[in-house]
Scaffold this motif. Structure first.
Motif, PDB file in Angstrom:
ATOM      1  N   ALA A   1       0.971  -1.211   0.040  1.00 22.04           N
ATOM      2  CA  ALA A   1      -0.128  -0.019  -0.098  1.00 22.04           C
ATOM      3  C   ALA A   1       0.654   1.136  -0.043  1.00 22.04           C
ATOM      4  O   ALA A   1       0.391   2.214  -0.553  1.00 22.04           O
ATOM      5  N   LEU A   2       1.868   1.194   0.730  1.00 21.31           N
ATOM      6  CA  LEU A   2       2.904   2.401   0.709  1.00 21.31           C
ATOM      7  C   LEU A   2       3.480   2.560  -0.451  1.00 21.31           C
ATOM      8  O   LEU A   2       3.501   3.719  -0.979  1.00 21.31           O
ATOM      9  N   GLU A   3       3.732   1.439  -1.071  1.00 21.70           N
ATOM     10  CA  GLU A   3       4.530   1.580  -2.514  1.00 21.70           C
ATOM     11  C   GLU A   3       3.740   2.155  -3.550  1.00 21.70           C
ATOM     12  O   GLU A   3       4.070   3.173  -4.352  1.00 21.70           O
ATOM     13  N   HIS A   4       2.281   1.669  -3.438  1.00 18.98           N
ATOM     14  CA  HIS A   4       1.308   2.336  -4.536  1.00 18.98           C
ATOM     15  C   HIS A   4       0.592   3.415  -4.074  1.00 18.98           C
ATOM     16  O   HIS A   4      -0.295   3.990  -4.504  1.00 18.98           O
ATOM     17  N   GLY A   5       0.914   4.004  -2.765  1.00 20.99           N
ATOM     18  CA  GLY A   5       0.246   5.389  -2.375  1.00 20.99           C
ATOM     19  C   GLY A   5      -1.513   4.882  -1.964  1.00 20.99           C
ATOM     20  O   GLY A   5      -2.020   5.849  -2.023  1.00 20.99           O
ATOM     21  N   ARG A   6      -1.659   3.874  -1.479  1.00 23.75           N
ATOM     22  CA  ARG A   6      -2.941   3.512  -1.184  1.00 23.75           C
ATOM     23  C   ARG A   6      -3.328   3.998   0.214  1.00 23.75           C
ATOM     24  O   ARG A   6      -2.683   3.610   1.175  1.00 23.75           O
TER      25      ARG A   6
ATOM     26  N   GLY B   1     -20.694  10.839  15.259  1.00 22.50           N
ATOM     27  CA  GLY B   1     -20.073  10.258  14.189  1.00 22.50           C
ATOM     28  C   GLY B   1     -18.986  11.552  13.516  1.00 22.50           C
ATOM     29  O   GLY B   1     -19.839  12.416  13.263  1.00 22.50           O
ATOM     30  N   VAL B   2     -18.097  11.233  13.340  1.00 24.39           N
ATOM     31  CA  VAL B   2     -17.197  12.297  12.528  1.00 24.39           C
ATOM     32  C   VAL B   2     -16.677  11.723  11.328  1.00 24.39           C
ATOM     33  O   VAL B   2     -15.774  10.623  11.418  1.00 24.39           O
ATOM     34  N   ARG B   3     -17.116  12.176  10.138  1.00 25.31           N
ATOM     35  CA  ARG B   3     -16.691  11.453   8.769  1.00 25.31           C
ATOM     36  C   ARG B   3     -15.422  12.030   8.513  1.00 25.31           C
ATOM     37  O   ARG B   3     -14.721  13.007   8.861  1.00 25.31           O
ATOM     38  N   ARG B   4     -14.514  11.060   7.808  1.00 27.90           N
ATOM     39  CA  ARG B   4     -13.292  11.564   7.064  1.00 27.90           C
ATOM     40  C   ARG B   4     -12.308  12.089   8.303  1.00 27.90           C
ATOM     41  O   ARG B   4     -11.669  13.116   8.166  1.00 27.90           O
ATOM     42  N   ALA B   5     -12.443  11.251   9.558  1.00 27.45           N
ATOM     43  CA  ALA B   5     -11.573  11.968  10.556  1.00 27.45           C
ATOM     44  C   ALA B   5     -10.177  11.803  10.394  1.00 27.45           C
ATOM     45  O   ALA B   5      -9.437  12.285  11.367  1.00 27.45           O
ATOM     46  N   LEU B   6      -9.689  10.205   9.951  1.00 21.72           N
ATOM     47  CA  LEU B   6      -8.225  10.008   9.772  1.00 21.72           C
ATOM     48  C   LEU B   6      -7.935   9.269   8.689  1.00 21.72           C
ATOM     49  O   LEU B   6      -8.852   8.790   7.950  1.00 21.72           O
ATOM     50  N   ARG B   7      -6.663   9.606   8.061  1.00 19.44           N
ATOM     51  CA  ARG B   7      -6.442   8.914   6.886  1.00 19.44           C
ATOM     52  C   ARG B   7      -5.528   7.583   7.335  1.00 19.44           C
ATOM     53  O   ARG B   7      -4.716   7.564   8.171  1.00 19.44           O
ATOM     54  N   VAL B   8      -5.747   6.658   6.529  1.00 19.45           N
ATOM     55  CA  VAL B   8      -5.288   5.274   7.008  1.00 19.45           C
ATOM     56  C   VAL B   8      -4.870   4.633   5.738  1.00 19.45           C
ATOM     57  O   VAL B   8      -5.379   4.615   4.571  1.00 19.45           O
ATOM     58  N   ILE B   9      -3.495   4.055   5.734  1.00 21.90           N
ATOM     59  CA  ILE B   9      -3.022   3.414   4.822  1.00 21.90           C
ATOM     60  C   ILE B   9      -3.562   1.997   4.619  1.00 21.90           C
ATOM     61  O   ILE B   9      -3.436   1.208   5.634  1.00 21.90           O
ATOM     62  N   VAL B  10      -4.008   1.650   3.581  1.00 23.23           N
ATOM     63  CA  VAL B  10      -4.729   0.380   3.371  1.00 23.23           C
ATOM     64  C   VAL B  10      -4.392  -0.259   2.181  1.00 23.23           C
ATOM     65  O   VAL B  10      -4.848  -1.209   1.378  1.00 23.23           O
TER      66      VAL B  10
END
Length: 323
Positions: free
Chosen positions: A118-123, A314-323
């Motif tokens: 995921a890191l290599e492809h920026g996901r 509920g808080v939408r788009r609260a955190l960015r996660v590497i997947v």
């Protein structure tokens, strides 16, 4: 990319040698510092410091759901922001609900491989989170669930057993749930909790109430538990409650939450459990649970003591996660 790896050395499914191998693999692609947790809340402190100093772009949590929850609360100590580092997860606990809900393998070695890819492809993806608020106490973010009442009581009993030296297993949870069912006879008939949602009549008499930020809520082995199957990281919170726990009714509800749910009549949302004593709401931004007496409270499987009133958002788009 600059990164901090937060390692829980007591993670139940990884040995010291395995953690060393995973650390070496991650260091091959990341400029990474490693920190081992030494006390409850340490992962939160490490993540909060990393976010405040702006020294890293990514925080990787290697541990179970408790470690992940602490890291999330540290990252969001001052609320969501574009400056908050991204989160990545390498599962190391007995259940790993959050990691599995993101679609990650439950095996830590396979999950590390998926993370590097995921890191290599920026996901990455922005996910919504839940936040629980009690007057006079710090707010608590949660990644997949929070509960007041019966389910939190089971979590509390399991934690007591773990402090006594028992291993965290699915059999332990089932055993303690059955014991709790027997001992909570009066509350099973007359629940003390009321659900309050703006624009709706209050729902009194709840034995338990579970807020879900995603589905499944948890796992029994590899079997997902689905009280709110439509819950999603892309919506607000779902609420599931039970107003009475008779032997027959409870057995019926358990069967429903352990099976797959398909939409009815061409609907888009999967069906959840139903019945005379079942309460459910989908995609709710704000709600409050009020108990006539202090009731057990849990967040992401972590027992936080008793509460008489908890508000949720509920808080939408609260955190960015590497997947």
């Amino acid at each position: 990319m600059r990164a901090l790896l937060v390692v829980n050395p007591k993670a139940t499914t990884t040995s010291g040698r395995t953690r060393d191998v995973l650390t070496h693999a991650l260091r091959s692609d990341l400029k990474m510092e490693v920190a081992h947790t030494e006390y409850r809340g340490h992962a939160r402190d490490l993540a909060r410091q990393a976010a405040s100093e702006g020294a890293v772009d990514l925080v990787v949590a290697l541990g179970g759901d408790g470690t992940v929850n602490e890291v999330v609360n540290g990252l969001l100590a001052h609320g969501p922001s574009e400056r908050v580092p991204r989160l990545a997860v390498v599962p190391g606990g007995s259940t790993n609900v959050f990691a599995r809900a993101l679609g990650l393998p439950n095996d830590p070695v396979e999950a590390t491989g998926a993370l590097l890819d995921a890191l290599e492809h920026g996901r990455e993806r922005a996910i919504g989170l839940g936040k629980a608020m009690s007057e006079g106490l710090p707010d608590r973010w949660f990644t997949f669930t929070a509960g007041l009442g019966f389910d939190a009581g089971v979590v509390g009993r399991v934690e007591e057993q773990r402090r006594a030296g028992r291993r965290s297993t699915h059999a332990l949870y089932i055993n303690q749930a059955l014991r709790h069912y027997v001992t909570e006879r009066e509350h099973r008939k007359n629940g003390p909790i009321s659900l309050q949602i703006n624009g709706h009549e209050a729902v009194p008499g709840l034995v338990m109430a579970i807020a879900s930020n995603t589905s499944p809520w948890t796992f029994l082995g590899n079997r997902p538990v689905l009280p709110s199957p439509a819950a999603s990281f892309d919506t607000d919170l779902d609420v599931f409650g039970i107003t009475r726990m008779t032997a027959f009714g409870t057995a019926r509800t358990v069967r429903q939450i352990l099976r797959s749910h398909t939409p009815a009549n061409g609907g888009k949302e999967p069906l959840g459990p139903s019945g005379k004593h079942v309460v459910s709401y989908h995609d709710v931004r704000h709600f409050t649970l009020v108990s006539q007496e202090p009731a057990p409270f849990q967040v992401d499987g972590d027992h936080l003591g008793d509460r008489s009133r908890v508000s949720f958002t509920g808080v939408r788009r609260a955190l960015r996660v590497i997947v």
